[in-house]
Design a protein around this motif. Structure first.
Motif, short mmCIF file in Angstrom:
data_model
loop_
_atom_site.label_atom_id
_atom_site.label_comp_id
_atom_site.label_asym_id
_atom_site.label_seq_id
_atom_site.Cartn_x
_atom_site.Cartn_y
_atom_site.Cartn_z
N THR A 39 -106.01 28.43 49.98
CA THR A 39 -106.72 27.99 48.78
C THR A 39 -105.77 27.79 47.61
OG1 THR A 39 -107.21 30.31 48.20
CG2 THR A 39 -108.88 29.10 49.47
N VAL A 40 -104.77 28.66 47.49
CA VAL A 40 -103.81 28.52 46.40
C VAL A 40 -102.99 27.25 46.60
CG1 VAL A 40 -101.80 29.54 45.27
CG2 VAL A 40 -103.70 31.00 46.00
N ALA A 41 -102.53 27.03 47.82
CA ALA A 41 -101.74 25.84 48.11
C ALA A 41 -102.53 24.57 47.85
CB ALA A 41 -101.26 25.87 49.56
N GLU A 42 -103.80 24.57 48.23
CA GLU A 42 -104.64 23.40 48.00
C GLU A 42 -104.80 23.12 46.51
OE1 GLU A 42 -109.14 21.75 49.08
OE2 GLU A 42 -108.53 23.78 49.63
N ALA A 43 -104.93 24.16 45.71
CA ALA A 43 -105.10 23.99 44.27
C ALA A 43 -103.87 23.37 43.62
CB ALA A 43 -105.41 25.33 43.62
#
Length: 204
Positions: A39-43
């Protein structure tokens, strides 16, 4: 070559900061469980592998911003006039600097709850706090003209750390109608004068 290395390093720092900001924002908005490498990488629009290249855990990513800003406090203390008493330097710098670090009281409370509920967050928070303490110890030792291993700078740094933590927690829990900077300044002034046991508090 030097400028190329410098540019590369700046890009790495920017990526690390962006990942940390995204991790913090996800925790505030959706809870600790929502913070994963994916989720962090996607953001940030990078791969989960990139996240893992920069941080060993989500907890490290969430609290990295606090660790980074602790370094700026050290720089601000070093910039104070050379002959200024250490207590004066601390009272001039720490209240506003810490107020800028903690942000909104609601966000801080959410972070505190996550630290108390999650052992990994608690452990990483201790690491972040210890880093901040070591920054203070180093700068205080420099200003006192002594070694950082001596007792005096370590006691003063620890004392200032307790004052900051006490003031920040009181502010976050809305136990006083004042700003966090004001509470930190008051706490430091009380400790500098000596805790008044049944006496009037010092005049600020």
């Amino acid at each position: 070559m030097t400028s190329e290395v410098s540019l590369r390093e700046r890009k790495k720092q920017a990526t690390r900061a962006a990942l940390s900001h995204a991790a913090w924002s996800l925790m505030i908005e959706h809870g600790l469980e929502a913070v994963t490498p994916e989720t962090v990488a996607e953001a940030v629009d990078v791969s989960p592998r990139t996240f893992r290249n920069y941080f060993a855990s989500r907890e490290e990513a969430i609290l990295y911003g606090l660790v980074r800003r602790a370094g700026s406090i050290g720089e601000a203390l070093r910039a104070r006039p050379a002959g200024e008493p250490v207590w004066d330097s601390l009272i001039e710098v720490l209240p506003d600097a810490v107020a800028g670090m903690v942000g909104e009281s609601h966000d801080l409370l959410l972070m505190m709850h996550a630290v108390l509920r999650d052992p990994a967050m608690f452990a990483q928070h201790l690491v972040a706090f210890e880093h901040g303490q070591e920054v203070l110890v180093a700068v205080i030792a420099e200003r006192m003209g002594t070694d950082r291993c001596d007792l005096s700078p370590r006691l003063l740094a620890a004392t200032a750390g307790v004052a900051i933590r006490t003031a920040v927690v009181a502010w976050a829990q809305a136990q006083a109608d004042t700003s966090v900077a004001g509470l930190i300044r008051e706490s430091l002034a009380v400790l500098r004068a000596g805790i008044p046991l049944g006496e009037d508090p010092p005049t600020l």
